[in-house]
Design an enzyme around this catalytic site. Structure first.
Site, PDB file in Angstrom:
ATOM      1  N   TYR A 227     -26.154  -3.886  23.044  1.00 41.54           N
ATOM      2  CA  TYR A 227     -25.141  -2.316  23.258  1.00 41.54           C
ATOM      3  C   TYR A 227     -23.794  -3.055  23.194  1.00 41.54           C
ATOM      4  O   TYR A 227     -22.723  -2.435  22.668  1.00 41.54           O
ATOM      5  CB  TYR A 227     -25.461  -1.672  24.400  1.00 41.54           C
TER       6      TYR A 227
ATOM      7  N   LYS B 210     -20.583  -2.585  20.708  1.00 39.65           N
ATOM      8  CA  LYS B 210     -19.393  -1.698  21.136  1.00 39.65           C
ATOM      9  C   LYS B 210     -18.119  -2.469  21.232  1.00 39.65           C
ATOM     10  O   LYS B 210     -17.035  -2.281  20.803  1.00 39.65           O
ATOM     11  CB  LYS B 210     -19.437  -1.147  22.620  1.00 39.65           C
TER      12      LYS B 210
HETATM   13  P1  NAI Z   1     -26.994  10.832  23.347  1.00 41.23           P
HETATM   14  O1  NAI Z   1     -27.816  10.052  23.208  1.00 41.23           O
HETATM   15  O2  NAI Z   1     -26.949  12.105  24.080  1.00 41.23           O
HETATM   16  O3  NAI Z   1     -26.503  11.181  21.540  1.00 41.23           O
HETATM   17  C1  NAI Z   1     -26.501  10.411  20.737  1.00 41.23           C
HETATM   18  C2  NAI Z   1     -26.460  11.130  19.284  1.00 41.23           C
HETATM   19  O4  NAI Z   1     -26.730   9.960  18.382  1.00 41.23           O
HETATM   20  C3  NAI Z   1     -27.712  11.930  19.451  1.00 41.23           C
HETATM   21  O5  NAI Z   1     -27.660  13.062  18.897  1.00 41.23           O
HETATM   22  C4  NAI Z   1     -28.739  11.167  18.362  1.00 41.23           C
HETATM   23  O6  NAI Z   1     -29.666  11.811  17.740  1.00 41.23           O
HETATM   24  C5  NAI Z   1     -27.630  10.508  17.485  1.00 41.23           C
HETATM   25  N1  NAI Z   1     -28.079   9.367  16.643  1.00 41.23           N
HETATM   26  C6  NAI Z   1     -28.796   8.305  17.248  1.00 41.23           C
HETATM   27  N2  NAI Z   1     -29.107   7.598  16.185  1.00 41.23           N
HETATM   28  C7  NAI Z   1     -28.458   7.951  14.967  1.00 41.23           C
HETATM   29  C8  NAI Z   1     -28.459   7.768  13.817  1.00 41.23           C
HETATM   30  N3  NAI Z   1     -28.991   6.582  13.287  1.00 41.23           N
HETATM   31  N4  NAI Z   1     -27.804   8.427  12.881  1.00 41.23           N
HETATM   32  C9  NAI Z   1     -27.250   9.556  13.071  1.00 41.23           C
HETATM   33  N5  NAI Z   1     -27.161  10.076  14.418  1.00 41.23           N
HETATM   34  C10 NAI Z   1     -27.929   9.212  15.311  1.00 41.23           C
HETATM   35  O7  NAI Z   1     -25.623  10.059  23.714  1.00 41.23           O
HETATM   36  P2  NAI Z   1     -24.115  10.277  24.189  1.00 41.23           P
HETATM   37  O8  NAI Z   1     -23.983   9.871  25.491  1.00 41.23           O
HETATM   38  O9  NAI Z   1     -23.720  11.706  23.688  1.00 41.23           O
HETATM   39  O10 NAI Z   1     -23.487   9.026  23.299  1.00 41.23           O
HETATM   40  C11 NAI Z   1     -22.743   9.387  22.076  1.00 41.23           C
HETATM   41  C12 NAI Z   1     -21.696   8.061  21.890  1.00 41.23           C
HETATM   42  O11 NAI Z   1     -21.112   7.591  22.895  1.00 41.23           O
HETATM   43  C13 NAI Z   1     -22.752   6.772  21.620  1.00 41.23           C
HETATM   44  O12 NAI Z   1     -22.332   6.030  20.767  1.00 41.23           O
HETATM   45  C14 NAI Z   1     -22.753   6.031  23.105  1.00 41.23           C
HETATM   46  O13 NAI Z   1     -23.189   4.709  22.789  1.00 41.23           O
HETATM   47  C15 NAI Z   1     -21.260   6.404  23.515  1.00 41.23           C
HETATM   48  N6  NAI Z   1     -21.195   6.265  24.701  1.00 41.23           N
HETATM   49  C16 NAI Z   1     -21.824   6.858  25.681  1.00 41.23           C
HETATM   50  C17 NAI Z   1     -21.792   6.691  27.075  1.00 41.23           C
HETATM   51  C18 NAI Z   1     -22.613   7.605  28.169  1.00 41.23           C
HETATM   52  O14 NAI Z   1     -22.289   7.138  29.354  1.00 41.23           O
HETATM   53  N7  NAI Z   1     -23.195   8.273  28.028  1.00 41.23           N
HETATM   54  C19 NAI Z   1     -20.703   5.743  27.501  1.00 41.23           C
HETATM   55  C20 NAI Z   1     -19.969   5.056  26.485  1.00 41.23           C
HETATM   56  C21 NAI Z   1     -20.349   5.446  25.197  1.00 41.23           C
END
Ligand code: NAI
Length: 251
Positions: free
Chosen positions: A158, A162
């Protein structure tokens, strides 16, 4: 005057979490929003989000597209440009984590994280810069993470994906600045979403909170506010930057 009036934004992985908050914030500020989801199980939420976006008086459209699939992204962007005529803003938000200590991590786990988190950013950016170059304007926003800057035990894949996003973001900023296309990254800290459901487990949550100067986790809206800033004219002279939205976790 709304900050994104008349703009067309695409947001990947927006059926829930941070992506959903960004899509909603952009619609609230007047943008038409095309967003992606990947699995059949997300369809209902995607339809609900389409309806929510339209209540702001803008066009909202969901596409079932795997961001890790290059040809699918090419088709997505072609379809959006055919229907909406342009893409002003692209938020590469889709992401996953497959946490494991390196000793136990399989090549398949490593590859999956790289494909969804990093290759997806290449897939989408390579496509959206064509209409942006034509328009001589654009804002690309890539979702990195504080983990990409600091590292974290059990999250080497991860963190590498990133950190890769940050190098990509800066390179694209240099390549396309002269075309008035900006490329920035957001590095959130811990955000309360499904991805971090473990934060609700008292002990783990307390341990992380102790390192956050602001003493709380981020909400998805905190990240959406940063995305709005990078998407709108208020950040017109900002490119190649990483905006940390982490409550001070990285200092
Ligand atoms: P989440 O798991 O709630 O949402 C991620 C979304 O990406 C989901 O809707 C999922 O269906 C979609 N997804 C997964 N694989 C996919 C693919 N191959 N094609 C299209 N869509 C796909 O996670 P969250 O927390 O909303 O994360 C969003 C972004 O923020 C991610 O890139 C995550 O790495 C990043 N992030 C999140 C943090 C956190 O603490 N939640 C912290 C830092 C970064």
């Amino acid at each position: 005057m709304k900050l994104l009036e008349g703009k067309l934004a695409v947001v990947t992985g927006a059926a829930r979490g941070i992506g959903e908050a960004i899509a909603t914030k952009f619609a609230e500020q007047g943008a038409d929003v095309c967003f992606t989801y990947v699995s059949d199980s997300s369809r209902e939420r995607a339809t609900a989000l389409e309806e929510k976006l339209r209540r702001y008086g803008v066009r909202g459209k969901a596409y079932q597209t795997n961001a890790a699939d290059f040809l699918a992204c090419e088709k997505l962007v072609n379809d959006i440009v055919a229907e909406f005529g342009k893409i002003d803003i692209c938020v590469n938000n889709a992401g996953i984590s497959k946490d494991n200590l390196l000793l136990r991590m399989t090549p398949e786990q490593w590859d999956e994280v790289m494909e969804v988190n990093l290759k997806s950013v290449f897939n989408m950016t390579k496509q959206v810069i064509r209409p942006m170059m034509k328009a001589k304007a654009g804002s690309i926003i890539n979702m990195s993470s504080v983990i990409g800057e600091m590292g974290n035990a059990g999250q080497s894949s991860y963190a590498a994906s990133k950190a890769g996003i940050i190098g990509f973001t800066k390179s694209i900023a240099k390549e396309l600045g002269s075309r008035n296309i900006r490329s920035n990254a957001i590095a959130p800290g811990f955000v309360e979403t499904d991805m971090t459901s473990y934060l609700k487990d008292g002990n783990a949550g307390e341990k992380y909170l102790a390192d956050i100067p602001l003493g709380k986790f981020a909400s998805p809206e905190d990240i959406a506010n940063a995305a709005l800033f990078l998407a709108c004219p208020l950040s017109d002279y900002i490119t190649g930057q990483v905006l940390s939205v982490c409550g001070g976790l990285n200092i």
